[in-house]
Design a protein around this motif. Sequence first.
Motif, mmCIF file in Angstrom:
data_model
loop_
_atom_site.group_PDB
_atom_site.id
_atom_site.type_symbol
_atom_site.label_atom_id
_atom_site.label_comp_id
_atom_site.label_asym_id
_atom_site.label_seq_id
_atom_site.Cartn_x
_atom_site.Cartn_y
_atom_site.Cartn_z
ATOM 1 N N ALA A 1 26.320 -16.228 -14.703
ATOM 2 C CA ALA A 1 25.174 -15.413 -14.290
ATOM 3 C C ALA A 1 24.865 -14.346 -15.337
ATOM 4 O O ALA A 1 23.705 -14.144 -15.706
ATOM 5 C CB ALA A 1 25.434 -14.781 -12.926
ATOM 6 N N VAL A 2 25.895 -13.690 -15.826
ATOM 7 C CA VAL A 2 25.673 -12.646 -16.834
ATOM 8 C C VAL A 2 25.062 -13.262 -18.084
ATOM 9 O O VAL A 2 24.095 -12.735 -18.660
ATOM 10 C CB VAL A 2 26.990 -11.912 -17.164
ATOM 11 C CG1 VAL A 2 26.840 -11.037 -18.401
ATOM 12 C CG2 VAL A 2 27.443 -11.085 -15.961
ATOM 13 N N ASP A 3 25.595 -14.409 -18.471
ATOM 14 C CA ASP A 3 25.088 -15.124 -19.634
ATOM 15 C C ASP A 3 23.596 -15.426 -19.521
ATOM 16 O O ASP A 3 22.837 -15.266 -20.469
ATOM 17 C CB ASP A 3 25.874 -16.449 -19.685
ATOM 18 C CG ASP A 3 25.970 -16.974 -21.075
ATOM 19 O OD1 ASP A 3 26.325 -16.182 -21.960
ATOM 20 O OD2 ASP A 3 25.672 -18.178 -21.252
ATOM 21 N N LEU B 1 17.669 -6.560 -12.476
ATOM 22 C CA LEU B 1 17.982 -5.451 -13.390
ATOM 23 C C LEU B 1 19.437 -4.988 -13.275
ATOM 24 O O LEU B 1 19.833 -4.026 -13.944
ATOM 25 C CB LEU B 1 17.019 -4.273 -13.152
ATOM 26 C CG LEU B 1 15.608 -4.436 -13.738
ATOM 27 C CD1 LEU B 1 14.684 -3.314 -13.270
ATOM 28 C CD2 LEU B 1 15.622 -4.487 -15.268
ATOM 29 N N ASP B 2 20.267 -5.667 -12.488
ATOM 30 C CA ASP B 2 21.692 -5.303 -12.405
ATOM 31 C C ASP B 2 22.373 -5.502 -13.765
ATOM 32 O O ASP B 2 22.081 -6.469 -14.470
ATOM 33 C CB ASP B 2 22.418 -6.188 -11.377
ATOM 34 C CG ASP B 2 22.142 -5.766 -9.936
ATOM 35 O OD1 ASP B 2 21.639 -4.648 -9.725
ATOM 36 O OD2 ASP B 2 22.453 -6.565 -9.026
ATOM 37 N N ASP B 3 23.309 -4.596 -14.099
ATOM 38 C CA ASP B 3 24.034 -4.790 -15.360
ATOM 39 C C ASP B 3 25.205 -5.757 -15.153
ATOM 40 O O ASP B 3 25.506 -6.162 -14.018
ATOM 41 C CB ASP B 3 24.504 -3.446 -15.935
ATOM 42 C CG ASP B 3 25.431 -2.709 -14.984
ATOM 43 O OD1 ASP B 3 26.158 -3.371 -14.214
ATOM 44 O OD2 ASP B 3 25.434 -1.460 -15.013
ATOM 45 N N ALA C 1 21.507 -11.560 -18.406
ATOM 46 C CA ALA C 1 21.499 -10.379 -19.292
ATOM 47 C C ALA C 1 20.322 -10.389 -20.268
ATOM 48 O O ALA C 1 19.655 -9.358 -20.429
ATOM 49 C CB ALA C 1 22.832 -10.244 -20.027
ATOM 50 N N PRO C 2 20.017 -11.518 -20.909
ATOM 51 C CA PRO C 2 18.865 -11.494 -21.820
ATOM 52 C C PRO C 2 17.560 -11.163 -21.086
ATOM 53 O O PRO C 2 16.679 -10.502 -21.645
ATOM 54 C CB PRO C 2 18.804 -12.916 -22.386
ATOM 55 C CG PRO C 2 20.117 -13.541 -22.086
ATOM 56 C CD PRO C 2 20.693 -12.835 -20.899
ATOM 57 N N ILE C 3 17.455 -11.603 -19.832
ATOM 58 C CA ILE C 3 16.226 -11.332 -19.076
ATOM 59 C C ILE C 3 16.133 -9.844 -18.743
ATOM 60 O O ILE C 3 15.093 -9.211 -18.942
ATOM 61 C CB ILE C 3 16.162 -12.188 -17.792
ATOM 62 C CG1 ILE C 3 16.152 -13.686 -18.164
ATOM 63 C CG2 ILE C 3 14.935 -11.824 -16.952
ATOM 64 C CD1 ILE C 3 16.196 -14.628 -16.971
ATOM 65 N N ARG D 1 13.765 -4.451 -19.499
ATOM 66 C CA ARG D 1 13.851 -3.016 -19.817
ATOM 67 C C ARG D 1 12.982 -2.669 -21.014
ATOM 68 O O ARG D 1 12.313 -1.649 -21.033
ATOM 69 C CB ARG D 1 15.296 -2.600 -20.077
ATOM 70 C CG ARG D 1 16.043 -2.417 -18.797
ATOM 71 C CD ARG D 1 17.339 -1.627 -18.977
ATOM 72 N NE ARG D 1 18.101 -1.847 -17.773
ATOM 73 C CZ ARG D 1 18.865 -2.920 -17.569
ATOM 74 N NH1 ARG D 1 19.044 -3.808 -18.529
ATOM 75 N NH2 ARG D 1 19.471 -3.092 -16.416
ATOM 76 N N ARG D 2 13.000 -3.549 -22.024
ATOM 77 C CA ARG D 2 12.180 -3.301 -23.213
ATOM 78 C C ARG D 2 10.696 -3.248 -22.809
ATOM 79 O O ARG D 2 9.968 -2.333 -23.200
ATOM 80 C CB ARG D 2 12.412 -4.418 -24.242
ATOM 81 C CG ARG D 2 11.843 -4.116 -25.632
ATOM 82 C CD ARG D 2 11.889 -5.323 -26.565
ATOM 83 N NE ARG D 2 10.994 -6.406 -26.141
ATOM 84 C CZ ARG D 2 9.678 -6.405 -26.309
ATOM 85 N NH1 ARG D 2 9.077 -5.386 -26.910
ATOM 86 N NH2 ARG D 2 8.947 -7.424 -25.889
ATOM 87 N N LEU D 3 10.276 -4.210 -22.010
ATOM 88 C CA LEU D 3 8.874 -4.250 -21.594
ATOM 89 C C LEU D 3 8.503 -3.020 -20.758
ATOM 90 O O LEU D 3 7.421 -2.455 -20.904
ATOM 91 C CB LEU D 3 8.590 -5.523 -20.785
ATOM 92 C CG LEU D 3 8.596 -6.843 -21.565
ATOM 93 C CD1 LEU D 3 8.731 -8.036 -20.620
ATOM 94 C CD2 LEU D 3 7.323 -6.981 -22.401
ATOM 95 N N LEU D 4 9.440 -2.604 -19.898
ATOM 96 C CA LEU D 4 9.135 -1.482 -18.997
ATOM 97 C C LEU D 4 9.059 -0.147 -19.737
ATOM 98 O O LEU D 4 8.525 0.827 -19.203
ATOM 99 C CB LEU D 4 10.170 -1.421 -17.861
ATOM 100 C CG LEU D 4 10.004 -2.556 -16.826
ATOM 101 C CD1 LEU D 4 11.218 -2.642 -15.910
ATOM 102 C CD2 LEU D 4 8.727 -2.360 -16.001
#
Length: 332
Positions: free
Chosen positions: A281-283, A210-212, A286-288, A293-296
Amino acid sequence: TPRVFSGIKPSGGLTLGNYLGAIKRWCDMQGPAFETVFCVVDLHAITVWQDPADLRAGTREIAAGMLASGIDPTRSVLFNQSQVHEHAELAWIFNCVARVGWMNRMTQFKDKAGSNAEKASLGLYAYPSLMAADILLYHGTHVPVGEDQKQHVELTRDIAAKFNHDYKVDFFPMTEPVIEGPATRVMNLRDGTKKMSKSGESDMERINMLDDADTIAKKFKKARTDPAPLPETLDGLKDRPEARNLVDIFAALSDSTPDKVIAEYSGAGWGQFKPALADLAVDKLAPISTEMRRLLDDPAEIDRILRDGAEKARAIAAPILAKTYEIVGLLR
Ligand code: TYM
């Protein structure tokens, strides 16, 4: 068909180690070759103290991470362990099959209990017996895990073999650990001799799912390395655990191999490699994390998915436990 079983403890958030060493590989095993069963092992989590609210939140976070990474509840069985009481029941049978001496050899117990094993919970000691029950309750044949779980899967084979031998049956299968790819042991970003874990003391030593983007970039930038540039061949990374770890992470994230990564970056300094790794890594992550977040945002939906999964799990597990009871001679 052969059946895959694997699980994750909801004790803290999901790390890049869990993703690369386990979940990403589980996603690749979904398909016609295997039946796949994946479990959030909440009963294992409570072998060390868990605040109840944190445990609930952690269980949903792990489930969200699995879903966001591509575990598909229509193709895999996805549930949390405590909703299928058969796990605890088979674990009891296995407590009576496994020997105290076997448990005494488990390195994870020694690591987790530390210097004061007398104060560890009895559950922590019996942990591998519950893990064997998880797997064998589904007659699991393949168990994709990181390197750190190898000893536990081998113990599962010992338990299956002793049960079959003692009761003169050929009932539980010999489970294979599946430990493959470049990231079976992702190391701590601050100390290349320790594994990356959910519970390590500093947040800078791990990447959380969940890191940005900024946090991911910062953590890779500050990751410990030696000053030398990347070598010509993989051999040159032999005594450079931190450098080797970053190359392995790069390979796993890009579905490549460490050899290919070295071929591409040989001679590069960290000022070039680290930003490339951070971008990659961000690439990929980030989608995950966006999807997590959407699911949570809708915990009731996650709970529903886990409940449905538990029902499917029980349909496999209940007959296997019933047969086990019959073999043992427990009157019904
Ligand atoms: P857990 O929750 O510690 O970790 C979940 C999975 O992630 C892998 N893993 C790693 N892989 C590579 N590098 C790392 N730094 C790293 N950290 C964690 C673990 O190897 C694991 O595959 N006992 C298990 C959970 C369990 C289980 C099972 C697994 C319970 N029952 C039955 C398989 C089958 C555990 O504590 O995993």
